[in-house]
Enzyme design. Structure first.
Site, PDB file in Angstrom:
ATOM      1  N   ASP A  82       0.860  -1.194   0.000  1.00  0.00           N
ATOM      2  CA  ASP A  82       0.000   0.000   0.000  1.00  0.00           C
ATOM      3  C   ASP A  82       0.891   1.237   0.000  1.00  0.00           C
ATOM      4  OD1 ASP A  82      -2.341   1.523   0.011  1.00  0.00           O
ATOM      5  OD2 ASP A  82      -2.539   1.473   2.194  1.00  0.00           O
ATOM      6  N   ASP A 135       2.639   2.623   7.783  1.00  0.00           N
ATOM      7  CA  ASP A 135       1.365   2.023   7.390  1.00  0.00           C
ATOM      8  C   ASP A 135       1.569   0.653   6.757  1.00  0.00           C
ATOM      9  OD1 ASP A 135      -1.327   1.816   7.166  1.00  0.00           O
ATOM     10  OD2 ASP A 135      -1.580   3.379   5.648  1.00  0.00           O
TER      11      ASP A 135
HETATM   12  N1  LIG Z   1       4.984   7.094  13.430  1.00  0.00           N
HETATM   13  C1  LIG Z   1       4.439   8.198  12.919  1.00  0.00           C
HETATM   14  N2  LIG Z   1       5.063   9.399  13.028  1.00  0.00           N
HETATM   15  C2  LIG Z   1       4.512  10.516  12.516  1.00  0.00           C
HETATM   16  N3  LIG Z   1       3.311  10.558  11.883  1.00  0.00           N
HETATM   17  C3  LIG Z   1       2.644   9.390  11.743  1.00  0.00           C
HETATM   18  C4  LIG Z   1       3.163   8.166  12.244  1.00  0.00           C
HETATM   19  N4  LIG Z   1       2.282   7.175  11.960  1.00  0.00           N
HETATM   20  C5  LIG Z   1       1.269   7.767  11.308  1.00  0.00           C
HETATM   21  N5  LIG Z   1       1.461   9.089  11.171  1.00  0.00           N
HETATM   22  C6  LIG Z   1       0.554  10.058  10.539  1.00  0.00           C
HETATM   23  O1  LIG Z   1      -0.751   9.530  10.566  1.00  0.00           O
HETATM   24  C7  LIG Z   1      -1.230   9.298   9.235  1.00  0.00           C
HETATM   25  C8  LIG Z   1      -2.047   8.012   9.194  1.00  0.00           C
HETATM   26  O2  LIG Z   1      -1.220   6.911   9.517  1.00  0.00           O
HETATM   27  P1  LIG Z   1      -1.318   5.549   8.692  1.00  0.00           P
HETATM   28  O3  LIG Z   1      -1.111   5.824   7.252  1.00  0.00           O
HETATM   29  O4  LIG Z   1      -0.421   4.578   9.353  1.00  0.00           O
HETATM   30  O5  LIG Z   1      -2.815   5.127   9.017  1.00  0.00           O
HETATM   31  P2  LIG Z   1      -4.067   4.809   8.069  1.00  0.00           P
HETATM   32  O6  LIG Z   1      -5.221   4.607   8.946  1.00  0.00           O
HETATM   33  O7  LIG Z   1      -3.712   3.757   7.124  1.00  0.00           O
HETATM   34  O8  LIG Z   1      -4.255   6.144   7.327  1.00  0.00           O
HETATM   35  P3  LIG Z   1      -4.729   6.327   5.838  1.00  0.00           P
HETATM   36  O9  LIG Z   1      -6.050   5.698   5.746  1.00  0.00           O
HETATM   37  O10 LIG Z   1      -4.728   7.827   5.726  1.00  0.00           O
HETATM   38  O11 LIG Z   1      -3.674   5.653   4.994  1.00  0.00           O
HETATM   39  C9  LIG Z   1       0.015   9.274   8.383  1.00  0.00           C
HETATM   40  O12 LIG Z   1      -0.239   9.695   7.063  1.00  0.00           O
HETATM   41  C10 LIG Z   1       0.923  10.258   9.086  1.00  0.00           C
HETATM   42  O13 LIG Z   1       0.610  11.588   8.713  1.00  0.00           O
HETATM   43 MG   LIG Z   2      -1.816   5.480   5.466  1.00  0.00          MG
END
Ligand SMILES: Nc1ncnc2c1ncn2[C@@H]1O[C@H](COP(=O)(O)OP(=O)(O)OP(=O)(O)O)[C@@H](O)[C@H]1O
Ligand SMILES: [Mg+2]
Length: 279
Positions: free
Chosen positions: A213, A230
Site C-alpha cells: 500500500d 502504514d
Molecule cells: N509514526 C508516525 N510518526 C509521525 N506521523 C505518523 C506516524 N504514523 C502515522 N502518522 C501520521 O498519521 C497518518 C495516518 O497513519 P497511517 O497511514 O499509518 O494510518 P491509516 O489509517 O492507514 O491512514 P490512511 O487511511 O490515511 O492511509 C500518516 O499519514 C501520518 O501523517
Molecule cells: Mg496510510
C-alpha cells in the site's frame, strides 16, 4: 489503566479491569510493563523509550484520522521528566471501520481460534473487533521484522490490543513529519529521496516482501530521510499470487509522484530492478 487478565482453570475464567481512578481524564499509567515481552519492541531498546513503572501516559490529541485507524499523539513520561511523545495508532473496531483491505492481502493467513474465524466470516461485532486486532498485530509484526532488517520504519514500542505505540517520526524542527506527498524537495533532495525508496523496496524484496500500500501518503519526510509507515498489509511476494501486481502498483504510485515533481523515473524499470532481487 485497563488491566485485562484472564485466569483459566478447568472451572472458571475471570476477567477484571482496573481503572485509572487516581489519574485525571486523558491520563493512564504507562502500559509498557503490562503487555507481554513479545508485545514490546525489539532489542536493543532505544534510549528514548520510557520503560519504567510509574510513568504516565498523557493524551495530547489526534494527529490524523485515517480509514482504518486514527493516529494520536501520546506523551509517556516518568514523574518529573518531559518524557517522550509517541504516535499511538488505534485501529477502529465495529462500525467505524471500512474494509477495503481485504482478502487480496490476507490470502494464506489463518485465524486460529475457530470462534474467531466464524465471527470474521459472519461479520459480527466480535468479528470486527477480531479483524481490527488482527490488522494491529499484522502491522506490529511487520514493524518489528522490518525494523530488525534495518528498513527505515518507526521503532515499534508496544502493542496492546488494537493500539500500537511507535516512534513519532519528526521533521528537522521536531514536529510530526509531513507526508512525502506534501513536500516539494529541490532536485538534489528529490533524487536522494528516490534512491532511498529504491533501497527500501530492494531490501524488502530481498526478504521476499512488498509493502502493498505504498504511496507518497505512506512515506514520511523526516528532513532528508524518508520513513515508511502504514504496514499492516505487507505482502509476501512469493506466496501471495497478487504479490507482483501489488509491487508494481507500489512502484507506479511512487514513480508517478516523483515524475510529477520533475524526476524522470519509470515504474517498470524500478519494478524490474526490485523484483530481480526477490528471486
Ligand atoms: N509514526 C508516525 N510518526 C509521525 N506521523 C505518523 C506516524 N504514523 C502515522 N502518522 C501520521 O498519521 C497518518 C495516518 O497513519 P497511517 O497511514 O499509518 O494510518 P491509516 O489509517 O492507514 O491512514 P490512511 O487511511 O490515511 O492511509 C500518516 O499519514 C501520518 O501523517
Ligand atoms: Mg496510510
Amino acid at each position: 489503566m485497563t488491566l485485562s487478565s484472564e485466569q483459566h482453570s478447568s472451572r472458571f475464567s475471570l476477567d477484571f479491569t482496573v481503572y485509572d481512578d487516581d489519574l485525571p481524564d486523558g491520563q493512564r499509567w504507562s502500559t509498557y510493563l503490562d503487555v507481554e515481552r513479545l508485545c514490546r519492541g525489539p532489542e536493543p531498546v532505544p534510549d528514548w523509550v520510557v520503560t519504567g513503572r510509574g510513568a504516565i501516559d498523557t493524551e495530547l490529541g489526534v494527529l490524523k484520522t485515517g480509514k482504518e485507524a486514527d493516529v494520536f499523539l501520546l506523551r509517556r513520561a516518568a514523574p518529573g521528566t518531559d518524557g517522550v511523545v509517541m504516535a499511538a495508532k488505534r485501529y477502529r473496531s465495529a462500525e467505524h471501520r471500512s474494509f477495503h483491505r481485504s482478502t487480496t492481502y490476507t490470502e494464506g493467513r489463518r485465524v486460529r481460534r475457530s470462534r474467531d474465524q466464524r465471527a470474521l466470516v459472519k461479520g459480527t461485532a466480535h468479528g470486527r473487533e477480531v479483524a481490527s486486532g488482527q490488522w494491529a498485530v499484522a502491522e506490529w509484526s511487520a514493524l518489528v521484522r522490518l525494523w530488525e532488517m534495518g528498513l527505515p520504519v518507526p521503532y515499534p514500542v508496544q502493542i496492546d490490543g488494537t493500539e500500537l505505540l511507535m516512534e513519532l517520526v519528526t521533521d528537522a524542527d521536531g514536529l510530526p513529519a509531513p507526508r512525502l506527498a506534501a513536500t516539494r524537495p529541490d532536485a538534489d533532495l528529490l533524487a536522494a529521496y528516490f534512491e532511498q525508496v529504491r533501497d527500501a523496496l530492494g531490501l524488502l524484496a530481498r526478504a521476499g516482501l512488498a509493502h502493498g500500500d505504498l504511496s507518497p501518503y505512506n512515506v514520511l519526510a523526516a528532513g532528508e530521510r524518508l520513513v515508511v509507515i502504514d504496514l499492516p498489509q505487507v505482502v509476501d511476494l512469493v506466496a501471495n499470487p497478487a504479490g507482483p501486481d501489488l509491487l508494481l502498483r507500489d512502484c507506479t504510485n511512487l514513480c508517478t509522484w516523483f515524475r510529477r515533481r520533475g524526476l524522470e523515473v519509470d515504474e517498470h524499470d524500478l519494478f524490474g530492478d526490485v523484483i530481480a532481487q526477490a528471486w
